[in-house]
Design a protein around this motif. Structure first.
Motif: not given
Length: 250
Positions: A186-202, A235-241, A244-245
């Motif tokens: 799981r650590y390797n899978s998370r580290a391999a995600d090069e497109h990790a998004l940072i929440c602008p709120n928290c 059908i509408r997608k967004k990124s969810h944190c 903080c929700g």
């Protein structure tokens, strides 16, 4: 015989809260006793009527127990060296565990490091801790290469033994092996995600791109639902944190 008077230190309608505090107090040598726990577990709707679960301590230990409780309410832990923020301790331990997983991942990707522990670079762990990880990984490699071994002697023994347990031959590795393997994977899978998004709120990276929770229903969805006489599929997608929700555009 001297009677010990008990004083109520803490009450809660959630028994787990009392158990968590009880465990912390007992590590400090404070005797703790829970009252009315069973009735709250069996009839949780009567918790208020009975005053919740009561955590009691001996009267002569009430003062240090109350002082520790006040520290915990402020999010701090005291010891002989001073006072520490629980959040800082948890963050420090989180980074330490990430470092351990990073070293394990590096060793499994390059087993030659088992014979060259000096090449393992770390700023959070001391040499003794690195040596312990290396020994654990050596045992992991042995278990990983372990094969099912079932001879004809074993076959006839299991065939004529009425108390036989043939499954013990199939359990070539302990449960701990699979738990450790899953953690590193799981650590390797998370580290391999090069497109990790940072929440602008928290500023958390515990985010995922998908169907946003807070933007399911609007005028467009209502119109489409009326036209098709059924709730329209999302059908509408967004990124969810998940911390903080907050929903946001990538």
């Amino acid at each position: 015989m001297t009677r010990i008077k008990l004083e109520t230190l803490f009450t809660s309608n959630i028994p787990v809260d009392c158990h968590l505090l009880k465990g912390r107090l007992e590590t400090e040598g404070i005797d703790c006793f829970l009252f009315d726990e069973n009735i709250v577990w069996v009839h949780p709707f009567r918790a208020v009527a009975v005053g919740g679960v009561k955590l009691k301590v001996p009267s002569h230990q009430l003062e240090p127990a109350a002082a520790l409780l006040e520290h915990l309410k402020k999010g701090c832990l005291p010891d002989e060296m001073g006072e520490y923020k629980i959040s800082e301790i948890l963050q420090s331990e989180y980074h330490r565990q990430q470092e351990i997983l990073s070293i394990k991942s590096a060793i499994r990707n390059n087993p030659a490091l088992l014979d060259k522990p000096a090449e393992i670079k770390t700023t959070l762990l001391n040499p003794a801790e690195v040596a312990e990880i290396v020994e654990e990984e050596k045992e992991f490699q042995v278990l990983a290469n372990k094969k099912l071994h079932f001879t004809w002697d074993d076959f006839f023994y299991e065939l004529f033994d009425f108390d036989r347990d043939v499954f013990k031959y199939l359990r070539t590795r302990p449960v701990e092996y699979y738990l450790d393997k899953e953690l590193v994977d799981r650590y390797n899978s998370r580290a391999a995600d090069e497109h990790a998004l940072i929440c602008p709120n928290c500023k958390s990276d515990n985010t995922k791109y998908g169907f946003a929770i807070d933007y399911k229903w609007d005028v467009l969805y209502l119109v489409l639902s009326l036209l098709f006489s059924t709730p329209f599929p999302l059908i509408r997608k967004k990124s969810h944190c998940f911390d903080c929700g907050h929903n946001f555009n990538a």
